[in-house]
Design an enzyme around this catalytic site. Sequence first.
Site, PDB file in Angstrom:
ATOM      1  N   TYR A   1     -71.336 -13.818  15.367  1.00 36.73           N
ATOM      2  CA  TYR A   1     -71.959 -13.563  16.662  1.00 36.73           C
ATOM      3  C   TYR A   1     -73.405 -13.110  16.543  1.00 36.73           C
ATOM      4  O   TYR A   1     -74.322 -13.887  16.634  1.00 36.73           O
ATOM      5  CB  TYR A   1     -71.179 -12.491  17.440  1.00 36.73           C
ATOM      6  CG  TYR A   1     -69.840 -12.958  17.893  1.00 36.73           C
ATOM      7  CD1 TYR A   1     -69.718 -14.009  18.780  1.00 36.73           C
ATOM      8  CD2 TYR A   1     -68.691 -12.352  17.434  1.00 36.73           C
ATOM      9  CE1 TYR A   1     -68.487 -14.442  19.202  1.00 36.73           C
ATOM     10  CE2 TYR A   1     -67.457 -12.773  17.859  1.00 36.73           C
ATOM     11  CZ  TYR A   1     -67.355 -13.814  18.741  1.00 36.73           C
ATOM     12  OH  TYR A   1     -66.139 -14.226  19.151  1.00 36.73           O
ATOM     13  N   SER A   2     -73.618 -11.856  16.373  1.00 38.03           N
ATOM     14  CA  SER A   2     -74.971 -11.310  16.431  1.00 38.03           C
ATOM     15  C   SER A   2     -75.870 -11.822  15.334  1.00 38.03           C
ATOM     16  O   SER A   2     -77.068 -11.977  15.547  1.00 38.03           O
ATOM     17  CB  SER A   2     -74.911  -9.783  16.391  1.00 38.03           C
ATOM     18  OG  SER A   2     -74.251  -9.304  17.542  1.00 38.03           O
ATOM     19  N   THR A   3     -75.316 -12.101  14.182  1.00 34.28           N
ATOM     20  CA  THR A   3     -76.158 -12.559  13.087  1.00 34.28           C
ATOM     21  C   THR A   3     -76.770 -13.923  13.364  1.00 34.28           C
ATOM     22  O   THR A   3     -77.825 -14.248  12.844  1.00 34.28           O
ATOM     23  CB  THR A   3     -75.380 -12.624  11.767  1.00 34.28           C
ATOM     24  OG1 THR A   3     -74.258 -13.516  11.935  1.00 34.28           O
ATOM     25  CG2 THR A   3     -74.892 -11.263  11.351  1.00 34.28           C
TER      26      THR A   3
END
Length: 113
Positions: free
Chosen positions: A49-51
């Site tokens: 997700y965030s990466t």
Amino acid sequence: MTIDSAPLHRARQLVARRGGPTHFLVRYRGETIVDDRHGVGEHALFWPYSTSKLWIATLVWALYNDGVIDLDAPVANYWPAFGRAGKHSITVREVLHHRSGLPRVGNPVGAQK
């Protein structure tokens, strides 16, 4: 190598408090600095997700800037299979703004329900 340990400690605490399965991995110039696992084994897989946000945003901006992608066009124009199951009208902008109405994935990749 010197790393400021205070922010790293706060990040480790945040990950530990999350309450679900996590793998917090920090690598710097090929060296593993942190490899904390909470409720998962060595071979657990996770959704990135965030990466991935930084890289996706950079890619989409470059495509938009080059006139290759229209943010208000349906995602299915670029990825036909995405349009299945009633998703044919969801736009690129809606996906980027997290306003597509799609449910979030709640399990690590390959997790048993």
